[in-house]
Scaffold this motif. Structure first.
Motif, PDB file in Angstrom:
ATOM      1  N   GLU A  50     -20.462 -36.815   7.199  1.00  0.00           N
ATOM      2  CA  GLU A  50     -20.282 -36.803   8.659  1.00  0.00           C
ATOM      3  C   GLU A  50     -19.850 -38.592   8.364  1.00  0.00           C
ATOM      4  OE1 GLU A  50     -24.916 -37.324   9.808  1.00  0.00           O
ATOM      5  OE2 GLU A  50     -24.321 -35.000   9.226  1.00  0.00           O
ATOM      6  N   LEU A  51     -19.662 -39.356   6.886  1.00  0.00           N
ATOM      7  CA  LEU A  51     -19.267 -40.926   6.975  1.00  0.00           C
ATOM      8  C   LEU A  51     -18.261 -41.019   6.807  1.00  0.00           C
ATOM      9  CD1 LEU A  51     -21.976 -42.027   3.733  1.00  0.00           C
ATOM     10  CD2 LEU A  51     -21.910 -42.552   6.611  1.00  0.00           C
ATOM     11  N   THR A  52     -17.662 -39.943   6.007  1.00  0.00           N
ATOM     12  CA  THR A  52     -15.935 -39.691   5.918  1.00  0.00           C
ATOM     13  C   THR A  52     -16.043 -37.919   5.819  1.00  0.00           C
ATOM     14  OG1 THR A  52     -13.718 -40.548   4.987  1.00  0.00           O
ATOM     15  CG2 THR A  52     -15.811 -40.281   3.764  1.00  0.00           C
ATOM     16  N   SER A  53     -14.740 -37.882   6.896  1.00  0.00           N
ATOM     17  CA  SER A  53     -14.035 -36.343   5.754  1.00  0.00           C
ATOM     18  C   SER A  53     -14.029 -36.278   4.401  1.00  0.00           C
ATOM     19  CB  SER A  53     -13.332 -35.947   6.604  1.00  0.00           C
ATOM     20  OG  SER A  53     -12.705 -34.454   6.152  1.00  0.00           O
ATOM     21  N   THR A  54     -14.839 -34.960   3.792  1.00  0.00           N
ATOM     22  CA  THR A  54     -13.899 -34.785   2.281  1.00  0.00           C
ATOM     23  C   THR A  54     -12.559 -33.459   2.285  1.00  0.00           C
ATOM     24  OG1 THR A  54     -15.501 -33.240   2.293  1.00  0.00           O
ATOM     25  CG2 THR A  54     -16.321 -35.031   1.183  1.00  0.00           C
ATOM     26  N   TYR A  55     -12.334 -33.453   3.509  1.00  0.00           N
ATOM     27  CA  TYR A  55     -10.900 -32.827   3.761  1.00  0.00           C
ATOM     28  C   TYR A  55      -9.476 -34.048   2.775  1.00  0.00           C
ATOM     29  CZ  TYR A  55      -6.986 -31.389   5.774  1.00  0.00           C
ATOM     30  OH  TYR A  55      -5.156 -30.122   6.007  1.00  0.00           O
ATOM     31  N   ASN A  58      -3.433 -30.397   2.247  1.00  0.00           N
ATOM     32  CA  ASN A  58      -2.936 -29.169   1.161  1.00  0.00           C
ATOM     33  C   ASN A  58      -4.619 -28.321   1.349  1.00  0.00           C
ATOM     34  OD1 ASN A  58      -0.482 -29.564   0.243  1.00  0.00           O
ATOM     35  ND2 ASN A  58      -1.427 -30.495  -1.849  1.00  0.00           N
ATOM     36  N   PHE A  59      -4.814 -28.244   1.801  1.00  0.00           N
ATOM     37  CA  PHE A  59      -6.095 -27.546   2.386  1.00  0.00           C
ATOM     38  C   PHE A  59      -6.961 -27.260   1.523  1.00  0.00           C
ATOM     39  CE2 PHE A  59      -2.080 -25.297   3.298  1.00  0.00           C
ATOM     40  CZ  PHE A  59      -2.228 -24.491   4.890  1.00  0.00           C
ATOM     41  N   VAL A  60      -7.353 -28.548   1.086  1.00  0.00           N
ATOM     42  CA  VAL A  60      -8.232 -29.110  -0.368  1.00  0.00           C
ATOM     43  C   VAL A  60      -9.460 -30.276   0.147  1.00  0.00           C
ATOM     44  CG1 VAL A  60      -8.828 -29.662  -2.197  1.00  0.00           C
ATOM     45  CG2 VAL A  60      -6.340 -28.182  -1.752  1.00  0.00           C
ATOM     46  N   ALA A  61     -10.894 -29.179  -0.099  1.00  0.00           N
ATOM     47  CA  ALA A  61     -11.642 -30.728   0.841  1.00  0.00           C
ATOM     48  C   ALA A  61     -12.645 -30.443  -1.018  1.00  0.00           C
ATOM     49  CB  ALA A  61     -12.628 -29.538   1.626  1.00  0.00           C
ATOM     50  N   GLN A  82     -13.133 -20.608  -3.312  1.00  0.00           N
ATOM     51  CA  GLN A  82     -11.852 -20.657  -3.056  1.00  0.00           C
ATOM     52  C   GLN A  82     -12.301 -19.731  -1.632  1.00  0.00           C
ATOM     53  OE1 GLN A  82     -10.172 -16.424  -4.623  1.00  0.00           O
ATOM     54  NE2 GLN A  82      -8.668 -17.754  -5.029  1.00  0.00           N
ATOM     55  N   VAL A  83     -11.223 -20.020  -0.465  1.00  0.00           N
ATOM     56  CA  VAL A  83     -11.957 -18.620   0.992  1.00  0.00           C
ATOM     57  C   VAL A  83     -10.483 -19.314   1.550  1.00  0.00           C
ATOM     58  CG1 VAL A  83     -12.961 -19.967   2.652  1.00  0.00           C
ATOM     59  CG2 VAL A  83     -13.773 -21.381   0.683  1.00  0.00           C
ATOM     60  N   PRO A  84      -9.860 -17.677   1.090  1.00  0.00           N
ATOM     61  CA  PRO A  84      -8.451 -17.448   1.470  1.00  0.00           C
ATOM     62  C   PRO A  84      -8.114 -17.628   2.498  1.00  0.00           C
ATOM     63  CG  PRO A  84      -9.517 -15.989  -0.469  1.00  0.00           C
ATOM     64  CD  PRO A  84     -10.420 -16.877  -0.081  1.00  0.00           C
ATOM     65  N   GLU A  85      -9.352 -16.895   3.470  1.00  0.00           N
ATOM     66  CA  GLU A  85      -9.154 -17.169   4.913  1.00  0.00           C
ATOM     67  C   GLU A  85      -9.561 -18.504   5.736  1.00  0.00           C
ATOM     68  OE1 GLU A  85     -11.509 -14.309   6.699  1.00  0.00           O
ATOM     69  OE2 GLU A  85     -11.047 -12.439   5.252  1.00  0.00           O
ATOM     70  N   GLY A  86     -10.201 -19.383   5.309  1.00  0.00           N
ATOM     71  CA  GLY A  86     -10.049 -20.920   5.489  1.00  0.00           C
ATOM     72  C   GLY A  86     -11.203 -21.034   6.058  1.00  0.00           C
ATOM     73  N   VAL A  87     -11.194 -22.216   6.472  1.00  0.00           N
ATOM     74  CA  VAL A  87     -12.823 -22.924   6.765  1.00  0.00           C
ATOM     75  C   VAL A  87     -11.878 -23.929   7.689  1.00  0.00           C
ATOM     76  CG1 VAL A  87     -14.406 -23.529   5.240  1.00  0.00           C
ATOM     77  CG2 VAL A  87     -15.213 -23.529   7.356  1.00  0.00           C
ATOM     78  N   GLU A  88     -12.541 -24.427   9.171  1.00  0.00           N
ATOM     79  CA  GLU A  88     -11.970 -25.399   9.668  1.00  0.00           C
ATOM     80  C   GLU A  88     -12.693 -26.725   9.091  1.00  0.00           C
ATOM     81  OE1 GLU A  88     -11.505 -27.083  14.263  1.00  0.00           O
ATOM     82  OE2 GLU A  88     -10.328 -25.097  13.960  1.00  0.00           O
ATOM     83  N   PHE A  89     -12.444 -28.047   9.096  1.00  0.00           N
ATOM     84  CA  PHE A  89     -12.701 -29.024   8.350  1.00  0.00           C
ATOM     85  C   PHE A  89     -11.951 -30.398   9.488  1.00  0.00           C
ATOM     86  CE2 PHE A  89     -14.959 -27.900   4.638  1.00  0.00           C
ATOM     87  CZ  PHE A  89     -15.545 -28.769   3.769  1.00  0.00           C
ATOM     88  N   GLY A  90     -12.322 -30.102  10.672  1.00  0.00           N
ATOM     89  CA  GLY A  90     -12.337 -31.265  11.606  1.00  0.00           C
ATOM     90  C   GLY A  90     -11.082 -30.474  12.081  1.00  0.00           C
ATOM     91  N   THR A  91     -10.697 -30.495  13.353  1.00  0.00           N
ATOM     92  CA  THR A  91      -9.607 -30.479  14.700  1.00  0.00           C
ATOM     93  C   THR A  91      -8.624 -30.023  13.415  1.00  0.00           C
ATOM     94  OG1 THR A  91     -10.839 -31.766  15.848  1.00  0.00           O
ATOM     95  CG2 THR A  91      -8.717 -30.484  16.649  1.00  0.00           C
ATOM     96  N   GLY A  92      -7.935 -28.800  13.506  1.00  0.00           N
ATOM     97  CA  GLY A  92      -6.912 -28.568  12.794  1.00  0.00           C
ATOM     98  C   GLY A  92      -7.108 -28.552  11.440  1.00  0.00           C
ATOM     99  N   ASN A  93      -7.549 -28.977  10.546  1.00  0.00           N
ATOM    100  CA  ASN A  93      -8.409 -29.133   8.994  1.00  0.00           C
ATOM    101  C   ASN A  93      -8.289 -27.677   8.491  1.00  0.00           C
ATOM    102  OD1 ASN A  93      -6.907 -31.785   9.402  1.00  0.00           O
ATOM    103  ND2 ASN A  93      -8.674 -32.935   9.379  1.00  0.00           N
ATOM    104  N   VAL A  94      -7.492 -27.094   8.181  1.00  0.00           N
ATOM    105  CA  VAL A  94      -7.811 -25.978   7.387  1.00  0.00           C
ATOM    106  C   VAL A  94      -8.174 -25.844   6.032  1.00  0.00           C
ATOM    107  CG1 VAL A  94      -7.352 -23.116   7.262  1.00  0.00           C
ATOM    108  CG2 VAL A  94      -7.118 -24.233   9.379  1.00  0.00           C
ATOM    109  N   VAL A  95      -9.430 -25.143   4.982  1.00  0.00           N
ATOM    110  CA  VAL A  95      -9.643 -25.315   4.092  1.00  0.00           C
ATOM    111  C   VAL A  95      -9.667 -23.865   2.885  1.00  0.00           C
ATOM    112  CG1 VAL A  95     -11.216 -26.528   1.852  1.00  0.00           C
ATOM    113  CG2 VAL A  95     -10.395 -27.704   3.871  1.00  0.00           C
TER     114      VAL A  95
END
Length: 145
Positions: A50-55, A58-61, A82-95
Motif C-alpha cells: 500500500e505504501l509503495t508497489s513492490t513491482y 521485467n515481470f518481477v515483484a 512462478q506465475v506464468p499467466e501473470g497477475v496484475e500489479f497495478g495498471t498495466g504491470n504484469v508480474v
C-alpha cells in the motif's frame, strides 16, 4: 539449525493467482510455512504494498514487509513463486515472478542486491518464468546465500 536462505522447497512453479493481494499472501504464506517468518509478517507485506508497489519491472515483484515487519522475521529467507499467466500489479504491470523476501537486521539489503543482479537481465527472468523445475531456478540464484 539455520534454514538456507533459498532452497527448492521455497519455490513454487506454475501457480495461478487472481489478484496482487492474493499473490502477496501466497508468497507470505510460503515464507510462514517454511519457518522464516511469523504469520503477522503477511500483514506487513500487504502494508508495504500500500505504501509503495513492490513491482520492479521485467515481470518481477519483490513483496516484503515494512520496517516494523522485521520483528516477525525468524530467519532470512526467499520464497519464489512462478506465475506464468501473470497477475496484475497495478495498471498495466504484469508480474510472472514473485520473490518474497524476509531479512533479519540489514540482511534484506544483501538479498535484494543479489536478486536485482539476477533479475536485471531479462533473459534470466524469462528462464525463471519458463523453468520446469525448482532446480533450474536454484541454479540461476546460485550466488544468493
Amino acid at each position: 539449525m539455520t534454514l538456507p536462505v533459498l532452497s527448492k522447497e521455497n519455490i513454487q512453479l506454475n501457480q495461478k493467482v487472481e489478484t496482487k493481494e492474493n499473490a502477496i499472501k501466497m508468497t507470505g504464506e510460503l515464507l510462514v510455512a517454511r519457518g522464516y517468518v511469523q504469520p503477522s509478517y503477511i500483514d506487513k507485506m500487504l502494508e508495504r504494498e500500500e505504501l509503495t508497489s513492490t513491482y520492479m519491472g521485467n515481470f518481477v515483484a519483490i513483496p516484503h514487509g515494512t520496517e516494523e515487519g522485521k520483528q516477525s522475521v525468524n530467519e532470512s529467507g526467499i520464497a519464489i513463486i512462478q506465475v506464468p499467466e501473470g497477475v496484475e500489479f497495478g495498471t498495466g504491470n504484469v508480474v510472472k515472478l514473485l520473490i518474497g523476501i524476509a531479512g533479519k537486521e540489514d540482511e534484506h539489503l544483501d538479498i535484494l542486491s543479489q536478486i536485482a543482479i539476477v533479475c536485471s537481465e531479462e533473459e534470466n527472468v524469462e528462464k525463471i518464468v519458463a523453468a520446469t523445475s525448482a532446480e533450474e531456478i536454484l541454479e540461476l540464484f546460485e550466488g544468493v546465500n
